[in-house]
Design a protein around this motif. Structure first.
Motif, PDB file in Angstrom:
ATOM      1  N   THR A 302      39.752  43.118  49.755  1.00 42.79           N
ATOM      2  CA  THR A 302      39.491  41.680  49.882  1.00 42.79           C
ATOM      3  C   THR A 302      40.513  41.023  50.804  1.00 42.79           C
ATOM      4  O   THR A 302      40.760  39.820  50.699  1.00 42.79           O
ATOM      5  N   SER A 303      41.119  41.803  51.671  1.00 42.88           N
ATOM      6  CA  SER A 303      42.146  41.296  52.595  1.00 42.88           C
ATOM      7  C   SER A 303      43.360  40.781  51.840  1.00 42.88           C
ATOM      8  O   SER A 303      44.085  39.926  52.339  1.00 42.88           O
ATOM      9  N   SER A 304      43.557  41.263  50.645  1.00 38.22           N
ATOM     10  CA  SER A 304      44.745  41.093  49.797  1.00 38.22           C
ATOM     11  C   SER A 304      44.623  40.019  48.730  1.00 38.22           C
ATOM     12  O   SER A 304      45.217  40.154  47.672  1.00 38.22           O
ATOM     13  N   VAL A 305      43.886  38.932  48.958  1.00 36.68           N
ATOM     14  CA  VAL A 305      43.812  37.872  47.950  1.00 36.68           C
ATOM     15  C   VAL A 305      42.355  37.543  47.656  1.00 36.68           C
ATOM     16  O   VAL A 305      41.544  37.380  48.568  1.00 36.68           O
ATOM     17  N   LEU A 306      42.049  37.430  46.380  1.00 40.43           N
ATOM     18  CA  LEU A 306      40.701  37.088  45.935  1.00 40.43           C
ATOM     19  C   LEU A 306      40.698  35.802  45.109  1.00 40.43           C
ATOM     20  O   LEU A 306      39.790  34.993  45.210  1.00 40.43           O
ATOM     21  N   PRO A 317      47.098  29.827  31.297  1.00 44.09           N
ATOM     22  CA  PRO A 317      47.699  31.020  30.699  1.00 44.09           C
ATOM     23  C   PRO A 317      46.701  32.178  30.643  1.00 44.09           C
ATOM     24  O   PRO A 317      45.571  32.025  30.198  1.00 44.09           O
ATOM     25  N   GLY A 318      47.138  33.335  31.135  1.00 45.14           N
ATOM     26  CA  GLY A 318      46.303  34.521  31.088  1.00 45.14           C
ATOM     27  C   GLY A 318      45.330  34.657  32.227  1.00 45.14           C
ATOM     28  O   GLY A 318      44.671  35.695  32.372  1.00 45.14           O
ATOM     29  N   SER A 319      45.204  33.621  33.074  1.00 42.74           N
ATOM     30  CA  SER A 319      44.243  33.658  34.178  1.00 42.74           C
ATOM     31  C   SER A 319      44.941  33.896  35.510  1.00 42.74           C
ATOM     32  O   SER A 319      46.108  33.537  35.682  1.00 42.74           O
ATOM     33  N   VAL A 320      44.207  34.490  36.463  1.00 48.46           N
ATOM     34  CA  VAL A 320      44.734  34.683  37.817  1.00 48.46           C
ATOM     35  C   VAL A 320      44.232  33.595  38.759  1.00 48.46           C
ATOM     36  O   VAL A 320      44.402  33.692  39.972  1.00 48.46           O
ATOM     37  N   GLY A 321      43.604  32.544  38.210  1.00 52.45           N
ATOM     38  CA  GLY A 321      43.168  31.434  39.026  1.00 52.45           C
ATOM     39  C   GLY A 321      41.669  31.448  39.285  1.00 52.45           C
ATOM     40  O   GLY A 321      40.892  32.119  38.591  1.00 52.45           O
ATOM     41  N   THR A 322      41.264  30.722  40.298  1.00 49.80           N
ATOM     42  CA  THR A 322      39.858  30.624  40.676  1.00 49.80           C
ATOM     43  C   THR A 322      39.630  31.323  42.016  1.00 49.80           C
ATOM     44  O   THR A 322      40.569  31.533  42.784  1.00 49.80           O
ATOM     45  N   LEU A 323      38.389  31.665  42.288  1.00 48.86           N
ATOM     46  CA  LEU A 323      38.066  32.394  43.508  1.00 48.86           C
ATOM     47  C   LEU A 323      38.345  31.558  44.753  1.00 48.86           C
ATOM     48  O   LEU A 323      38.153  30.333  44.750  1.00 48.86           O
ATOM     49  N   LEU A 324      38.776  32.220  45.830  1.00 49.49           N
ATOM     50  CA  LEU A 324      38.882  31.537  47.118  1.00 49.49           C
ATOM     51  C   LEU A 324      37.491  31.049  47.527  1.00 49.49           C
ATOM     52  O   LEU A 324      36.475  31.680  47.196  1.00 49.49           O
ATOM     53  N   PRO A 325      37.406  29.956  48.287  1.00 49.45           N
ATOM     54  CA  PRO A 325      36.103  29.413  48.664  1.00 49.45           C
ATOM     55  C   PRO A 325      35.238  30.368  49.492  1.00 49.45           C
ATOM     56  O   PRO A 325      34.014  30.210  49.530  1.00 49.45           O
ATOM     57  N   CYS A 326      35.855  31.360  50.136  1.00 48.57           N
ATOM     58  CA  CYS A 326      35.103  32.244  51.025  1.00 48.57           C
ATOM     59  C   CYS A 326      34.456  33.420  50.299  1.00 48.57           C
ATOM     60  O   CYS A 326      33.836  34.274  50.936  1.00 48.57           O
ATOM     61  N   VAL A 327      34.621  33.506  48.987  1.00 51.66           N
ATOM     62  CA  VAL A 327      34.040  34.628  48.245  1.00 51.66           C
ATOM     63  C   VAL A 327      33.234  34.125  47.054  1.00 51.66           C
ATOM     64  O   VAL A 327      33.451  33.012  46.567  1.00 51.66           O
ATOM     65  N   GLU A 328      32.291  34.937  46.605  1.00 51.88           N
ATOM     66  CA  GLU A 328      31.550  34.664  45.379  1.00 51.88           C
ATOM     67  C   GLU A 328      31.563  35.920  44.530  1.00 51.88           C
ATOM     68  O   GLU A 328      31.812  37.020  45.033  1.00 51.88           O
ATOM     69  N   ALA A 329      31.306  35.758  43.240  1.00 58.13           N
ATOM     70  CA  ALA A 329      31.440  36.882  42.321  1.00 58.13           C
ATOM     71  C   ALA A 329      30.317  36.901  41.301  1.00 58.13           C
ATOM     72  O   ALA A 329      29.664  35.880  41.037  1.00 58.13           O
ATOM     73  N   GLN A 330      30.104  38.072  40.743  1.00 61.94           N
ATOM     74  CA  GLN A 330      29.215  38.253  39.599  1.00 61.94           C
ATOM     75  C   GLN A 330      29.927  39.142  38.589  1.00 61.94           C
ATOM     76  O   GLN A 330      30.625  40.080  38.963  1.00 61.94           O
ATOM     77  N   ILE A 331      29.739  38.834  37.323  1.00 60.44           N
ATOM     78  CA  ILE A 331      30.176  39.720  36.244  1.00 60.44           C
ATOM     79  C   ILE A 331      28.936  40.476  35.776  1.00 60.44           C
ATOM     80  O   ILE A 331      27.952  39.856  35.359  1.00 60.44           O
ATOM     81  N   ARG A 332      28.977  41.803  35.870  1.00 60.52           N
ATOM     82  CA  ARG A 332      27.804  42.608  35.543  1.00 60.52           C
ATOM     83  C   ARG A 332      28.087  43.532  34.353  1.00 60.52           C
ATOM     84  O   ARG A 332      29.210  44.021  34.179  1.00 60.52           O
ATOM     85  N   SER A 333      27.041  43.802  33.607  1.00 63.11           N
ATOM     86  CA  SER A 333      27.120  44.757  32.507  1.00 63.11           C
ATOM     87  C   SER A 333      27.049  46.174  33.065  1.00 63.11           C
ATOM     88  O   SER A 333      26.853  46.381  34.268  1.00 63.11           O
ATOM     89  N   ASP A 334      27.181  47.152  32.190  1.00 65.92           N
ATOM     90  CA  ASP A 334      27.130  48.546  32.628  1.00 65.92           C
ATOM     91  C   ASP A 334      25.791  48.900  33.265  1.00 65.92           C
ATOM     92  O   ASP A 334      25.716  49.785  34.122  1.00 65.92           O
ATOM     93  N   ASP A 335      24.716  48.198  32.867  1.00 68.93           N
ATOM     94  CA  ASP A 335      23.409  48.500  33.454  1.00 68.93           C
ATOM     95  C   ASP A 335      23.095  47.656  34.684  1.00 68.93           C
ATOM     96  O   ASP A 335      21.988  47.711  35.220  1.00 68.93           O
ATOM     97  N   GLY A 336      24.085  46.851  35.137  1.00 66.12           N
ATOM     98  CA  GLY A 336      23.915  46.071  36.362  1.00 66.12           C
ATOM     99  C   GLY A 336      23.414  44.662  36.159  1.00 66.12           C
ATOM    100  O   GLY A 336      23.268  43.910  37.135  1.00 66.12           O
TER     101      GLY A 336
END
Length: 493
Positions: A302-306, A317-336
């Protein structure tokens, strides 16, 4: 590619403005923008005279230095790419990486000159140069000419296995830098950035070296963070205001200040990455270093920072922050299947700063890159405000009697014990349960605790199947160059 989106064009334009302004601090002296531009031009002339061509690759095996940065910019001006490799690598993996990258030549430094003839004997010309000038032409070899869009190739194994080659383009790197600066909104024109993380690592190179070059900020180049007292003195003398660090470095800074080392009041924030930052270390650093310490998250791919907190005072507390504006994400289960906020699963991402493949590795590319998405192999979840919480890596999942155990959860619990400095957790095969949980523990100096006491501590906080069944005390953790714990080097006996 738009020429205005090339790193070398942006950096050259920055250097041509106000050429007498201080720009790079090296060996206790400020270099001006004009002096650094002259070094870039000298490197470009040498590479041209050596017959380096557009689309070729040059390997740099050296510590952080003006010549590393100047050579990289010169290579980009000629349409090539740099391959950044840690000079401390073992000989066998080093040769394997140089051959895989099919480099025109390798450059190393005085202090590592014994490697040069060994590399040259393998058919890869290797020259020994100084860390602040390139005063001779370099021998090269014919090699494939590929896309001039590629700027850097990093070799990264994370903490799990064989090194993977990640090619990052000018567009990838610029997207990461521009969005980092916009997202956290803390970089001013008067800021001074510390470039002390190894530049052979994406976090060190992109955030410590490249970000200030692109944003025309001053930077302090240290070839090594050790000894820490000397680095603390440099931070004070050069009035560093932004420190890029890994938790190991932060812990060293805290300890050094407590021993009486120089402390600078100019540091306005420390950006931590590369490994998890414990709540205890963050609190100690806030108190002792009297600055904000924020935790980010990223990968070489991810060019070092996500993700980053969207402001110095907007951490959770416990979080690494929010996504940079240039990326999007999905949380997927084991079956996709895509999961809703609050559910934990595998983190997939896509965006401008994300690499498109692994270099010359179609099998791994097919496994990790699918339909424009990249599988981080990290397990995480998002809350309703978009904050990302990491639960561990998919390879760090331990299966105990049919139950999933995430190593990170057990490690966090162990580190809550007042005697524990560090913990690393792995799964150990067992015929009946599948695996059991084993923990490796480094104790704080002067502290004592038994394995049974730690197990009882965990039983009060964790489900029974998550509690370590084996605890081994060790003096220190095996680590990568930037301080990540290398679990594959921990015994599974």
């Amino acid at each position: 590619m738009d020429l205005n989106s090339r790193l070398d064009i942006i950096i050259r334009d920055n250097l041509n403005r106000l050429p007498s302004e201080p720009f790079i601090w090296w060996q206790k002296t400020w270099w001006s923008r004009g002096a650094f531009l002259e070094l870039i031009e000298e490197c470009e002339e040498r590479l041209c005279a050596s017959n380096f061509k557009r689309g070729q690759r040059l390997a740099l095996l050296m510590p952080n230095s003006p010549i590393l940065l100047a050579t990289a910019v010169a290579v980009w001006r000629l349409g090539g790419a740099v391959v950044l490799i840690d000079p401390r690598n073992g000989y066998v993996p080093l040769i394997r990486q140089l051959r895989h990258a099919d480099v025109f030549a390798a450059l190393t430094y005085r202090g590592c000159e014994e490697r040069a003839p060994l590399i040259s004997e393998e058919g890869i010309p290797c020259s020994v140069i100084s860390l602040d000038t390139l005063d001779e032409n370099i021998p090269g070899r014919p090699c494939d000419e590929e896309s001039p869009d590629t700027a850097v190739i990093f070799y990264t194994s994370g903490v799990t296995g064989e090194p993977k080659a990640v090619p990052l383009t000018h567009d990838n790197l610029l997207a990461c830098i521009e969005n980092c600066v916009r997202h956290i909104d803390t970089l001013d024109e008067d800021d001074v950035v510390l470039n002390a993380l190894p530049n052979a690592n994406a976090f060190g190179f992109v955030c410590g070296a490249l970000l200030p070059l692109v944003k025309a900020a001053r930077q302090v180049i240290l070839p090594s963070f050790m000894p820490v007292e000397a680095s603390m003195e440099a931070i004070k003398q050069a009035e560093v205001s932004i420190v890029m660090a890994v938790p190991t470095m932060i812990a060293m800074m805290v300890a050094a200040v407590q021993r009486g080392a120089s402390h600078s009041s100019k540091i306005k924030c420390i950006l931590s990455g590369g490994d998890r930052l414990t709540a205890e270390l963050r609190q100690r650093a806030d108190r002792v270093l009297k600055t904000r310490v924020i935790q980010g998250y990223g990968l070489t791919e991810t060019s070092s920072v996500l993700a980053l907190p969207p402001g110095l005072d907007k951490s959770k507390p416990g979080s690494v922050g929010t996504l940079l504006p240039c990326v999007e994400a999905q949380i997927r289960s084991d079956d996709g299947s895509v999961l809703e906020n609050g559910r934990e699963g595998r983190l997939w991402i896509r965006g401008e700063s994300v690499a498109r493949c692994y270099y010359r590795n179609p099998e791994l590319t097919e496994e990790r890159f699918k339909d424009g998405w990249f599988d981080t192999c990290d397990i995480g979840r998002f809350d309703d405000e978009g904050y990302l919480f990491l639960e561990g890596r998919s390879c760090d999942v331990i299966f105990v009697g049919g139950f999933k155990v995430y190593s990170l959860e057990v490690e966090k619990t162990l580190q809550e014990h007042p005697a524990v400095a560090e913990a690393a957790v792995i799964g150990v095969p067992r015929s009946i349960s599948g695996e059991i949980v084993k923990a490796f523990i480094v104790l704080k100096k002067g502290e004592k605790v038994s394995a049974r006491e730690l197990m009882d501590f965990c039983k009060k906080k964790l489900a029974y199947y998550k509690t370590p069944r084996i605890i081994e005390f060790i003096s220190e953790m095996p680590r990568t160059a930037i301080g990540e714990i290398v679990k594959r080097r921990l015994s599974k006996d």
